[in-house]
Design a protein around this motif. Sequence first.
Motif, short mmCIF file in Angstrom:
data_model
loop_
_atom_site.label_atom_id
_atom_site.label_comp_id
_atom_site.label_asym_id
_atom_site.label_seq_id
_atom_site.Cartn_x
_atom_site.Cartn_y
_atom_site.Cartn_z
N TRP A 1 0.83 -1.20 0.00
CA TRP A 1 0.00 0.00 0.00
C TRP A 1 0.86 1.25 0.00
N MET A 2 2.02 1.20 0.63
CA MET A 2 2.91 2.36 0.58
C MET A 2 3.39 2.59 -0.86
N HIS A 3 3.67 1.52 -1.56
CA HIS A 3 4.07 1.64 -2.97
C HIS A 3 2.90 2.15 -3.80
N PHE A 4 1.68 1.72 -3.47
CA PHE A 4 0.48 2.19 -4.15
C PHE A 4 0.37 3.71 -4.02
N PHE A 5 0.55 4.23 -2.79
CA PHE A 5 0.47 5.68 -2.58
C PHE A 5 1.59 6.40 -3.32
N LEU A 6 2.78 5.83 -3.29
CA LEU A 6 3.91 6.44 -4.00
C LEU A 6 3.63 6.50 -5.50
N PHE A 7 3.15 5.38 -6.04
CA PHE A 7 2.87 5.31 -7.48
C PHE A 7 1.84 6.36 -7.88
N TRP A 8 0.70 6.36 -7.17
CA TRP A 8 -0.38 7.26 -7.56
C TRP A 8 -0.04 8.71 -7.26
N GLY A 9 0.65 8.98 -6.15
CA GLY A 9 1.05 10.34 -5.86
C GLY A 9 1.95 10.90 -6.93
N PHE A 10 2.95 10.11 -7.31
CA PHE A 10 3.89 10.57 -8.33
C PHE A 10 3.20 10.68 -9.69
N LEU A 11 2.35 9.70 -10.00
CA LEU A 11 1.66 9.72 -11.30
C LEU A 11 0.75 10.93 -11.42
N GLY B 1 -11.18 20.56 -7.12
CA GLY B 1 -11.24 19.10 -6.99
C GLY B 1 -9.96 18.42 -7.43
N MET B 2 -9.46 18.79 -8.63
CA MET B 2 -8.24 18.17 -9.14
C MET B 2 -7.04 18.51 -8.26
N SER B 3 -6.97 19.78 -7.84
CA SER B 3 -5.85 20.20 -7.01
C SER B 3 -5.85 19.47 -5.67
N TRP B 4 -7.04 19.27 -5.10
CA TRP B 4 -7.13 18.57 -3.81
C TRP B 4 -6.63 17.14 -3.93
N ILE B 5 -7.07 16.45 -4.98
CA ILE B 5 -6.66 15.05 -5.19
C ILE B 5 -5.15 14.96 -5.33
N VAL B 6 -4.57 15.81 -6.17
CA VAL B 6 -3.13 15.79 -6.39
C VAL B 6 -2.38 16.12 -5.11
N ASP B 7 -2.87 17.11 -4.38
CA ASP B 7 -2.22 17.54 -3.14
C ASP B 7 -2.19 16.42 -2.10
N ILE B 8 -3.32 15.77 -1.92
CA ILE B 8 -3.41 14.70 -0.91
C ILE B 8 -2.58 13.49 -1.31
N PHE B 9 -2.69 13.07 -2.56
CA PHE B 9 -1.95 11.88 -2.99
C PHE B 9 -0.44 12.13 -3.01
N GLY B 10 -0.04 13.36 -3.32
CA GLY B 10 1.38 13.68 -3.25
C GLY B 10 1.91 13.54 -1.83
N PHE B 11 1.09 13.97 -0.85
CA PHE B 11 1.48 13.84 0.55
C PHE B 11 1.52 12.37 0.97
N LEU B 12 0.53 11.58 0.50
CA LEU B 12 0.54 10.15 0.79
C LEU B 12 1.77 9.48 0.19
N ALA B 13 2.20 9.98 -0.97
CA ALA B 13 3.41 9.44 -1.59
C ALA B 13 4.63 9.68 -0.71
N TRP C 1 19.84 6.66 -2.60
CA TRP C 1 19.88 7.89 -3.39
C TRP C 1 18.60 8.07 -4.19
N ILE C 2 18.05 6.97 -4.70
CA ILE C 2 16.80 7.07 -5.47
C ILE C 2 15.64 7.46 -4.55
N ILE C 3 15.58 6.85 -3.37
CA ILE C 3 14.54 7.21 -2.41
C ILE C 3 14.65 8.70 -2.06
N LEU C 4 15.88 9.15 -1.82
CA LEU C 4 16.10 10.56 -1.47
C LEU C 4 15.71 11.48 -2.63
N LEU C 5 16.04 11.08 -3.85
CA LEU C 5 15.70 11.89 -5.02
C LEU C 5 14.19 12.05 -5.16
N VAL C 6 13.47 10.95 -5.09
CA VAL C 6 12.02 11.00 -5.24
C VAL C 6 11.39 11.82 -4.12
#
Length: 709
Positions: free
Chosen positions: A89-99, A126-138, A166-171
């Motif tokens: 689920w953490m990867h799910f949040f990362l994937f969708w937040g970044f996407l 609406g769009m901004s809220w979704i992106v904002d929340i999922f980015g934080f979940l990521a 380094w990749i984790i830190l970059l993302v």
Amino acid sequence: MIFGFQPLEGGYDVPMRVVGANIPYEWLIYVIMFIPIGIFLYGFIKKVQVWMLAKGEIHRNDKVWQRIGSLLSNTLLQTKVIKKPLPGWMHFFLFWGFLLLFMAAGIDASHHAIGWPHLEGANYIGMSWIVDIFGFLAMIGIMVLAFIRYIQKPDRLNDTKASDGWIILLVFTILLTGYFIEGLRIGAQIQLSTTMEQIAYEKIASPIGWMFAAMFAGMSLDSMLMWHRILWWFHMAIAFAFIAIIPFTKLWHIFTGMANYIFRDLEPSALRMVDNIEEAESFGVENIEDFGWKDLLDLDACIRCGRCQENCPAYNTGKHLNPKLTLIQAMKLHLDEKAPYLLAAKNNPEELEEIAMTDAAAEKVNPMEASLIYDVVTSEVVWDCTNCRACMEHCPMYIEHIPKIVEMRRNLVMWQGDMPGEAQMAFTNMERNYNPWGVGWASRAEWLNERGVRDIVNLLPEDGKEFEYLLYAGCAVSFDDRYKRVGESLVRLLNKAGVSFGYLGTEEFCCGDSARRLGNEYLYQTLVNQNLESFNNYGVKKIIVVCPHGYNALKNEYPQMGGNYEVYHYTEILAKLVAEGKLKPDKAVGAKISYHDSCFLGRHNGIYDQPRTVLKAAGASIVEVQQSKNYGFCCGAGGGRMWMEEEAVEGFKRINDTRTDQLLVSNPQMIVTNCPFCLTMISDGVKSAEAEESTKVYDVAEVLWQSMQ
């Protein structure tokens, strides 16, 4: 005048955000972006060129809609990834937040460059809220994943590299700077607004950004605008760096994973067929490039998550085989080292000489001289595998480990003649007497008389009566004294239920599963042809198979050679007869049971419920052990290992003893299996544990027959 500069304003009457506001020379970003895209495409092409070096053929262009469905479900829903809940689920949040953040940036760029419709009003909020929340979940997902890797340090992540950090830190930096930029923008707009109500919509549209804006409440407007510009360019620089390094780092799994979701094996569990075996010039795989393109794609798709390692019985009992490290990653490293040589040999022989001379000067080992089987993947690794399918079952990338191992076994056995002595003995027995026990083939039907069931069995060569089902009893029922009792129980149950079945006796041959999985494809195909001739002579349409290994072979692999029949494992038939009321237990067995899922019935064929249904009908109380169903632990006999001796590694127990200990945890009165190999291995394990007096080992058919008497 600064070309393209647009000053930042306060809030708007209609909720919105102006793209590129306050960024001098913002238009340059649309020119600079071609640099990372170009680097990405270069890396992409080089990777594809390596895959095209493959000589083996793998065809995966069928079932288009199913493949598209696999791509969508595994990519968008992360279906396989979330089966391990916390990191999944953490990867799910990362994937969708970044996407979603990437898509939002794309929408902004499209609006600026080609006049894409601007988001305003409720759509913007609406769009901004979704992106904002999922980015934080990521960001939360990254922190949890980092905690797991660097604080918890589970054994499955035993090969952490510096690049992982380094990749984790970059993302994380990309995401975090995005929120700093958003906070600075909102903070500046608050100061530029005449009233707080003018910008209040951002509380909803950007709740996380609003929180970050509070951090800059005491900063001057000029400082906010300056830091907004600096961080914006820094953010874009590291985002472009992310794009550029994808083909050259672990991030490449983003695309290879999607490719694997499309081209994964959608067929039932079956090994790859060797066509025209009589005309083959070589057998199996001796060099890395002898594999198929999907095999090489698998190596790039591996994300080193360790789920294969975590569930591998060989690794968990100290063997050489680690499906992640000593198989897939070892092959990947070898491919990466050998690819420049192979590409040069294919495209420019002079370049090949230059590479060889450079490596020789640097005293590097020439990978062209390394043996895939002996130097890269050792023969011990190749022979340790039980074909239990745990690695393939739990791999979120659908990497195909077993076919690679069997291809190397084929090379060792049929090309190099290098195999363990026990495997050679099993082959000899199957060649001479059509069974791995080596008992004379002429006595194959004698168990009927020994167990007193000859009069209720339609022995086709002698009786020749019509039948609905063929009972494929298999070698164990015919030649293993303990398993003959299972055959008797099944025959009596089928007879009691009025099932019309026939039995081939001496015209039944070994299914060939052990021969094939030990690498002797020629012997396997010989045995299959003999069985198909017998089946067709008697007009067989439906088959009941006792052994899960034979069941998997007849159901999933015989069709490769034209053997298309309705094939059932006996537990499927018994569950059906119980449901129809044709088998009604007279008394409850009333025992506490640990049930062992055999690998070839369970993970290979997904049959978990029917045996349990039969046992419950018999009045047994099943206590599920932790390692059950698709997480079941192998007994150690699959993949032809039944015929090979297993030496316990210091500090570990043998696989069967380890599995037995797991089944004994609940102090059961019975351990019940559905497979002759499992029955043998678990029985030996109970003896080793000195638990014979308290715990008996039975087969499903025996338990049901006990309840019928």
